[in-house]
Design an enzyme around this catalytic site. Structure first.
Site, PDB file in Angstrom:
ATOM      1  N   LYS A   1      -9.073   2.092  -6.142  1.00  0.00           N
ATOM      2  CA  LYS A   1     -10.471   2.499  -6.256  1.00  0.00           C
ATOM      3  C   LYS A   1     -11.373   1.551  -5.467  1.00  0.00           C
ATOM      4  CE  LYS A   1     -12.657   5.587  -8.741  1.00  0.00           C
ATOM      5  NZ  LYS A   1     -12.201   6.957  -8.947  1.00  0.00           N
TER       6      LYS A   1
ATOM      7  N   LYS B   1      -2.390  -1.049  -0.922  1.00  0.00           N
ATOM      8  CA  LYS B   1      -2.242  -0.191  -2.094  1.00  0.00           C
ATOM      9  C   LYS B   1      -3.419   0.776  -2.175  1.00  0.00           C
ATOM     10  CE  LYS B   1      -2.844  -1.323  -6.441  1.00  0.00           C
ATOM     11  NZ  LYS B   1      -2.870  -1.900  -7.802  1.00  0.00           N
TER      12      LYS B   1
ATOM     13  N   LYS C   1      -9.921 -12.005 -10.144  1.00  0.00           N
ATOM     14  CA  LYS C   1     -11.093 -11.205 -10.494  1.00  0.00           C
ATOM     15  C   LYS C   1     -12.378 -12.022 -10.466  1.00  0.00           C
ATOM     16  CE  LYS C   1      -9.017  -7.488 -13.186  1.00  0.00           C
ATOM     17  NZ  LYS C   1      -9.014  -6.765 -14.474  1.00  0.00           N
TER      18      LYS C   1
END
Ligand code: ADP
Ligand code: NA
Length: 330
Positions: free
Chosen positions: A200, A197, A114
């Site tokens: 969003k 995958k 992240k």
């Protein structure tokens, strides 16, 4: 006998949850209400580990709660609340921060991923200690089971380590949770690129099924899903990722097994499968949208559900925090 306790949190994403969130997580939450004393929270404290717009965060948090209720979470059968409504999360989080080694926190791979996305110099200390807050989230409820995906396994291990460390140093206080990694949980792929995958952040608009899209938009996305140049409807994620993804979605939504679907569509064209799945999706999302909108149109009811949830959650969290504070020397 008392039911085992389960705890799970979901981020208030911008706008709608997507089909992967539903089939890979929310559906399991709904099922666990029947077998567990289940606590579910919208983790708005976690949401500010990356920059947020306050008005958007507030709206998205409510929207997330409305969607969870629309998907079948029943406030009579589970405890649904907003993380920031229960201040004990931040309070126990601090204690846990003081028990976590810097090196130990540095080994959390999700932070590496992240923060790399954010740009390393932009990442906050909050993002760094996110897994430690997650530890507090779980331990506050003395959770036995934590329904999570494989990507969260490392955080559950940290939870077990810190619970054991606290118990050893200060005396038996916390239940050691077991990960409840649902093995057969569906993983949903992007409709336009079925090798990635559905997500969003990474999906293209046409590859992402938002649960709150207009049903005809969803039907169109299913019908224009990328498949292959073969004609056989067979589950084969390597050779036929697109068809396999559609079969997974179909099977998970209807309860028909993949083998049954393969049999039903033997000798039929891809178009037939897509048309039928589009119908199944429309049947699912239409009432989901209506129920979500009903909660949004009735803010008093939603507030009252969330206030009751927070009250139930606090009753448990406050007791755990009091014990932990006492042992620590406060
Ligand atoms: P996103 O990847 O879109 O940002 P999150 O990471 O917020 O979604 O995931 C919320 C929950 O939904 C998690 O439990 C995660 O495992 C599940 N989930 C997300 N995407 C998928 C997917 N494509 N298939 C199955 N489960 C998914
Ligand atoms: Na995730």
């Amino acid at each position: 006998a008392l039911r085992p306790r389960a705890l799970s949190g979901i981020q208030p994403t911008a706008g709608s949850f997507h089909l992967g969130n539903y089939l890979g997580a929310i559906r399991q939450y709904v099922a666990l209400q029947e077998t567990h004393d289940a606590f579910y929270m919208v983790v708005d404290l976690h949401a500010i580990t990356v920059p947020q717009d306050p008005a958007e965060l507030r709206a998205n948090t409510r929207l997330a709660a409305a969607q969870l209720l629309a998907a079948g979470l029943d406030p009579e059968r589970c405890t649904l609340f907003i993380q920031s409504h229960v201040p004990e999360h931040a309070q126990l989080g601090w204690v846990m921060n003081c028990l976590t080694g810097f090196g130990e926190a540095s080994r959390m791979t999700q932070f590496k991923d992240k923060s790399a996305k954010q740009g390393a110099d932009r990442a906050t200390v909050g993002l760094f200690t996110y897994p430690v807050l997650q530890v507090a989230d779980i331990l506050l409820y003395q959770a036995d089971a934590v329904p999570v995906g494989e990507d969260q396994r490392q955080h559950i291990e940290l939870t077990r380590d810190l619970a054991e460390r606290f118990n050893t140093r200060f005396g038996e206080t916390f239940t050691i949770p077991a990960p409840h990694i649902v093995k057969e949980v569906a993983k949903i792929y992007d409709l336009q690129d079925p090798t990635i995958k559905m997500s969003k952040s990474a999906s293209t608009p046409k590859g992402l099924v938002n649960l709150l899209d207009e049903p005809r938009v969803t039907a169109k996305k299913i019908k224009s899903a990328v498949t292959d140049t073969d004609t056989v409807i067979r589950f084969d994620p390597v050779e036929k990722p697109g068809i396999s993804n559609l079969l997974t979605i179909y099977s998970t939504l209807t309860g028909a097994t993949v083998a049954e679907l393969e049999k039903e569509y033997e000798g039929k064209m891809y178009g037939a499968l897509k048309t039928d799945l589009a119908d199944v999706m429309v049947e699912f999302v239409t009432p989901f949208r209506t129920r979500t909108q009903e909660y949004l149109d009735d803010p008093e009811t939603l507030d009252s559900v969330l206030a009751k949830g927070a009250e139930k959650a606090r009753a448990v969290a406050a007791e755990t925090l009091a014990a932990a504070y006492d042992r620590v020397g406060f």
